[in-house]
Design a protein around this motif. Sequence first.
Motif, PDB file in Angstrom:
ATOM      1  N   VAL A  28       0.846  -1.199   0.000  1.00 10.85           N
ATOM      2  CA  VAL A  28       0.000   0.000   0.000  1.00 10.85           C
ATOM      3  C   VAL A  28       0.886   1.256   0.000  1.00 10.85           C
ATOM      4  O   VAL A  28       0.642   2.207  -0.749  1.00 10.85           O
ATOM      5  CB  VAL A  28      -0.981  -0.014   1.195  1.00 10.85           C
ATOM      6  CG1 VAL A  28      -1.843   1.242   1.183  1.00 10.85           C
ATOM      7  CG2 VAL A  28      -1.872  -1.259   1.145  1.00 10.85           C
ATOM      8  N   TRP A  71      -7.570  -0.565  -1.933  1.00  9.12           N
ATOM      9  CA  TRP A  71      -7.173   0.756  -1.433  1.00  9.12           C
ATOM     10  C   TRP A  71      -7.230   1.708  -2.621  1.00  9.12           C
ATOM     11  O   TRP A  71      -6.618   1.446  -3.658  1.00  9.12           O
ATOM     12  CB  TRP A  71      -5.750   0.743  -0.862  1.00  9.12           C
ATOM     13  CG  TRP A  71      -5.667   0.097   0.489  1.00  9.12           C
ATOM     14  CD1 TRP A  71      -5.434  -1.220   0.742  1.00  9.12           C
ATOM     15  CD2 TRP A  71      -5.814   0.746   1.757  1.00  9.12           C
ATOM     16  NE1 TRP A  71      -5.428  -1.447   2.102  1.00  9.12           N
ATOM     17  CE2 TRP A  71      -5.660  -0.257   2.752  1.00  9.12           C
ATOM     18  CE3 TRP A  71      -6.066   2.057   2.166  1.00  9.12           C
ATOM     19  CZ2 TRP A  71      -5.747   0.023   4.112  1.00  9.12           C
ATOM     20  CZ3 TRP A  71      -6.146   2.336   3.521  1.00  9.12           C
ATOM     21  CH2 TRP A  71      -5.989   1.332   4.485  1.00  9.12           C
ATOM     22  N   SER A  89     -10.702   2.325   1.909  1.00  8.12           N
ATOM     23  CA  SER A  89     -10.402   0.887   1.801  1.00  8.12           C
ATOM     24  C   SER A  89     -11.720   0.123   1.862  1.00  8.12           C
ATOM     25  O   SER A  89     -12.564   0.391   2.715  1.00  8.12           O
ATOM     26  CB  SER A  89      -9.461   0.456   2.930  1.00  8.12           C
ATOM     27  OG  SER A  89      -9.940   0.888   4.181  1.00  8.12           O
ATOM     28  N   ASN A 123     -12.324   2.480   8.214  1.00 12.51           N
ATOM     29  CA  ASN A 123     -11.645   3.628   7.595  1.00 12.51           C
ATOM     30  C   ASN A 123     -12.645   4.765   7.380  1.00 12.51           C
ATOM     31  O   ASN A 123     -13.707   4.579   6.801  1.00 12.51           O
ATOM     32  CB  ASN A 123     -11.063   3.159   6.243  1.00 12.51           C
ATOM     33  CG  ASN A 123     -10.219   4.225   5.578  1.00 12.51           C
ATOM     34  OD1 ASN A 123     -10.305   5.397   5.916  1.00 12.51           O
ATOM     35  ND2 ASN A 123      -9.404   3.808   4.625  1.00 12.51           N
TER      36      ASN A 123
END
Length: 703
Positions: A28, A71, A89, A123
């Motif tokens: 990521v 992501w 995400s 998130n």
Amino acid sequence: MAVDKSKAAQFKHVSYLWDDGKIPADEVDNFIQRSNWLGADLRLTNYAGGNTSVKVKETDPLSGEPADVLWVKGSGGDLGTLTMGGCASLYLDKFYALEKLYKGKAHEDEMVGYLPHCTFNLNKTAASIDTPLHAFLPHKHVDHLHPDAIIALAACKDGEKVVADLFEGQLGWVPWQRPGFDLGLKLRECHQRNPKARGIVLGGHGLFTWGDTSKSCYENTLEVIEKAAHFLEERAKKVKFFGGKVRDSLPAERRRAQALQIMPVLRGLTSSVKKTIGHFRDDAPVLEFLESKDLEKLAATGTSCPDHFLRTKRCPVVLPLAPDADPTTEDARGKLEAQFAKYREDYAAYYERCKHPDSPALRPPDPVILLWPGVGLFSFAKDKQTSRVSAEFYVNAINVMRGAESCGGYVAISEQEAFNIEYWALEEAKLRRMPPEQALARRVALVTGSASGIGKAIAERLSKEGACVVIADLNLEAAEKTAQEINARTPERAVAVKADVTNGEAVAAAFGEAALAFGAVDLIVNNAGLSLSRSLAETSEKDWDLQYDVMPRGTFLVSREAAKQFERQKLGGDILIIASKNGVVAQPNNIAYGTAKAAQLHQIRLLAAELGPKGIRVNGINPDAVVKGSGIFASGWGADRAKTYGIKEDQLPAFYASRTLLNKEIEPADIANAAFVLAGPDLGKTTGQVLNVDGGLAPAFMR
Ligand SMILES: [Zn+2]
């Protein structure tokens, strides 16, 4: 490790920044690094345009089992500065299950409401409308960018064929459609039809490219854009840009002089609903467009990429003035007023023609981009950053038109499609989510003597409340430092200008700089001052003249120039004068300073009486001595006053405090608070007022 030089040398039109030595191990983090490199080159994508993604295995925090997670860059922000915090995400299996709920294109906006249900690991970053576009492509790494070179192909008449020929079938094509769940499905279909494709061009919009590794994705993206840019460069050699040059631009100095004359007029004309902040640019791509035969035709056609016209409005205004015309005459004003009225009418008619029963209400109908042939491009928006970026986007649009014109002709997206994006319920929701504007947003303040002391405190306070500030000071270096400090806190809010308030020409030049930076000023703080504590016998003619030059004469010159600029804008304005309790209270050893301050005090009343009918408020502040941060006290006045009172200099703050009813020392921030209150929205009906900020001094009570 460093950037591979032989690889970098293969790219002429984009910057190859990949450096294996800087690649983080985490997948990521790696995708974020790639995004930052992509965002660092405006030729790859416009500011805040495009998004990137990676699909990885994560550990589900509840089950401890592995989970497939997407992501993807979230709403807002720019790729160049993207961090994990800016990415959404999502569980991919939950996202793919949404297809069962999809009821067709008419209901596609409903799908946005389901996206938060797919969130991985709580998130908080909201998934953007482009999320399905990334999710439905089966590749691990995906880039979606808005490169001018690709949009040029995507916005030309036979775009699909041009792309197919140039890339020999390696790039798919999906015709224009606004982003959302349905476009995601279309991308998937396109990919299924052509599984070996290296990317897909979105008609009228931009590019999708991908790769199995972050590096192969990055290189694929750059190669595709490089190829398109090279192709356009070759085409350009064979055609006359924009039909060829039909007029000359003025030389740089003259363009600048014309720009600073017209900016207050334009700021006024673009502020019919809310005040705007301006920006000016006159670099080569702008001038080339303005000098061209096809200027009027292309300007009226409208821009293409949704990112572009959301910021610039569909069409700019081409000002009906010769390059060397005086923009401040009645004749020029009449022409401009008629043209702006027509633009607003046309915009309202466009709204009426295209609106749906549930469309949001008409937005301010003022133009954003104004083109003055031979001079340059002006943009006006809610703040400096927005107006600067709007200008940048119009230059993107110029690049796109130039490329498309060289490949068979530029085609803008239809008026109805443009409207559907501009007044999209989801765009409206985004606007409504924005925090309310600050009290002094859209205002531009010029504060004299603001590199330090009280002036600096005032400039800082006004900028914290949303105003753009012009730090005007005799000491340019110190003014620049103050402006930098303010910009570090609140970007693009402050500029520094050199200002000798005793000289009319220098004052006019400072106002010109201010106009060039922000459009014009609408709030003036006359703060510059100095004081020499002398007895009658010891006061020289020079002492007297200096204090009168800086204070009453300085206030006169600055206010006169301000009134002139206010008159050009026709938006009213505010003048504040920082006087002193010494203008009211008689004490020894103060003949020059005290009378100079008394003259400034009376200017407040005289100017309020004269300028009120024009909507200009004039108010003042009477501070008691402010020792902290004061240049005046540090440069001898403090020592002199201490001698007058028979105390040590460091006892002055306590001494002054002890004379007040509240026993309080007066600090620069107290004066800044008063300036904010007088200039702010709550006292809009107050003029000719003097506010004491002195801790309570009975002899200084105003009557
Ligand atoms: Zn896009």
